[in-house]
Design a protein around this motif. Structure first.
Motif, short mmCIF file in Angstrom:
data_model
loop_
_atom_site.label_atom_id
_atom_site.label_comp_id
_atom_site.label_asym_id
_atom_site.label_seq_id
_atom_site.Cartn_x
_atom_site.Cartn_y
_atom_site.Cartn_z
N ALA A 94 -36.73 1.07 -21.03
CA ALA A 94 -36.67 0.81 -22.46
C ALA A 94 -37.78 -0.17 -22.79
O ALA A 94 -38.26 -0.88 -21.91
CB ALA A 94 -35.31 0.19 -22.82
N THR A 145 -27.63 2.61 -21.12
CA THR A 145 -27.48 2.15 -22.50
C THR A 145 -26.70 0.84 -22.54
O THR A 145 -26.35 0.28 -21.49
CB THR A 145 -26.83 3.26 -23.36
OG1 THR A 145 -26.84 2.85 -24.73
CG2 THR A 145 -25.41 3.57 -22.93
N SER A 196 -36.16 -7.28 -18.78
CA SER A 196 -35.95 -6.74 -20.13
C SER A 196 -34.87 -7.52 -20.87
O SER A 196 -35.00 -7.82 -22.06
CB SER A 196 -35.54 -5.27 -20.08
OG SER A 196 -36.58 -4.49 -19.62
N PHE A 203 -29.95 -14.44 -24.65
CA PHE A 203 -29.28 -13.54 -23.70
C PHE A 203 -28.23 -14.26 -22.85
O PHE A 203 -27.15 -13.71 -22.57
CB PHE A 203 -30.32 -12.86 -22.80
CG PHE A 203 -29.71 -12.01 -21.73
CD1 PHE A 203 -29.13 -10.79 -22.04
CD2 PHE A 203 -29.68 -12.44 -20.42
CE1 PHE A 203 -28.53 -10.01 -21.07
CE2 PHE A 203 -29.08 -11.67 -19.43
CZ PHE A 203 -28.51 -10.46 -19.75
#
Ligand code: NAD
Length: 256
Positions: A94, A145, A196, A203
């Motif tokens: 991604a 995902t 990522s 995060f």
């Protein structure tokens, strides 16, 4: 005892370094007997991918930048000449610009939206179309995902929209590829500290929240995802397609 994946050939895309989810998936598939081809995006990740391919014995390291149709076509040509048929494709990649992964979602630029959706979602569509002719019946495609596809997760922003498109593409590709006996699924992984993930502002707060509120009271590791990837690659999941399987210590089911 024979391995669950003996005789299967898997293409694993998205190894950047040893923390990558794709690295754990590659190791898990190899551990269960699969023959591997790993792909790298560019010079920046080439050495690391070649190192892992050597570590895993007979594995190939091949270039593929999913932003380019020519690069995907070259990948197919090499896979076809090396293996004739492949059984498993792991899409573990991604990209969104770092500045699009902070602040307000509606500040997303037109170009930032296009890039995130192209690399993170359209790439699965292009790969399925290009590689379909060489995927054997009984084969399995999987994409990674995250919960931000169905919930508004702070700072995940355009990547959440890209993951929604990726999950919808999994369902449509499952219909297209089902005709040839190939399954397409997604694994929705809980947050894992990777390069990522660190690009998403705040995060570490997400990690703390999951450890506190998930039914299993812990975060997941890339090995947890690798084990489910083995299941999805194997004939044990022969009637599972078009699904999003949550590997998140149960976090997604918790309400207030
Ligand atoms: P990572 O940074 O280790 O891997 C991302 C990979 O994407 C890298 O190998 C990079 O080279 C590749 N990539 C980016 N642009 C590309 C391009 N144009 N062509 C080919 N490859 C390209 O991070 P990760 O966390 O292992 O991410 C793997 C997948 O897992 C991604 O789809 C990510 O969204 C998903 N995911 C991650 C988490 C998490 O918390 N880490 C949670 C759920 C889902």
């Amino acid at each position: 005892m024979p391995g669950l994946l003996d005789g299967k050939t898997a293409v694993v895309m998205g190894v950047a370094n040893r923390w990558s989810i794709a690295t754990s998936i590659a190791k898990a598939l190899h551990g269960h007997g699969a023959r591997l081809a790993l792909t790298y995006e560019g010079e920046r990740t080439k050495d690391e991918v070649e190192k892992l391919a050597r570590e895993l014995g007979q594995g190939l390291a091949l270039h593929c930048d999913v932003a380019s149709d020519d690069s995907i076509a070259s990948l197919r040509a090499v896979l076809e000449s090396e293996y004739k048929r492949i059984d498993v494709i792991v899409h573990s990649l991604a990209f969104a610009r770092k500045e699009e992964l902070a602040g307000k979602y509606f500040a997303t630029t037109r170009d930032g939206f296009r890039i995130a959706l192209d690399i993170s979602a359209y790439s699965l569509v292009a790969l399925c179309r290009e590689l379909a002719p060489i995927v054997a019946s009984g084969g399995s495609v999987m994409a990674m995902t995250y919960l931000g596809s169905v919930r508004a997760v702070s700072n995940y922003n355009v990547m959440g929209v890209a993951k929604a498109a990726l999950e919808a593409s999994v369902r449509y590709c499952a219909v297209d590829m089902g005709e040839q006996g190939v399954r397409v699924n997604a694994i929705s992984a809980g947050p894992i500290k990777t390069a990522s993930a660190r690009a998403v502002s705040g995060f570490s707060n997400i990690l703390g929240e999951v450890a506190q509120r998930a039914p299993l009271r812990r975060n997941v590791g890339a090995e947890d995802v690798g084990n489910v990837a083995v299941f999805l690659s194997s004939d044990l999941s022969s009637a599972v397609t078009g699904q999003v399987i949550y590997v998140d210590a149960g976090y997604s089911i918790v309400g207030v």
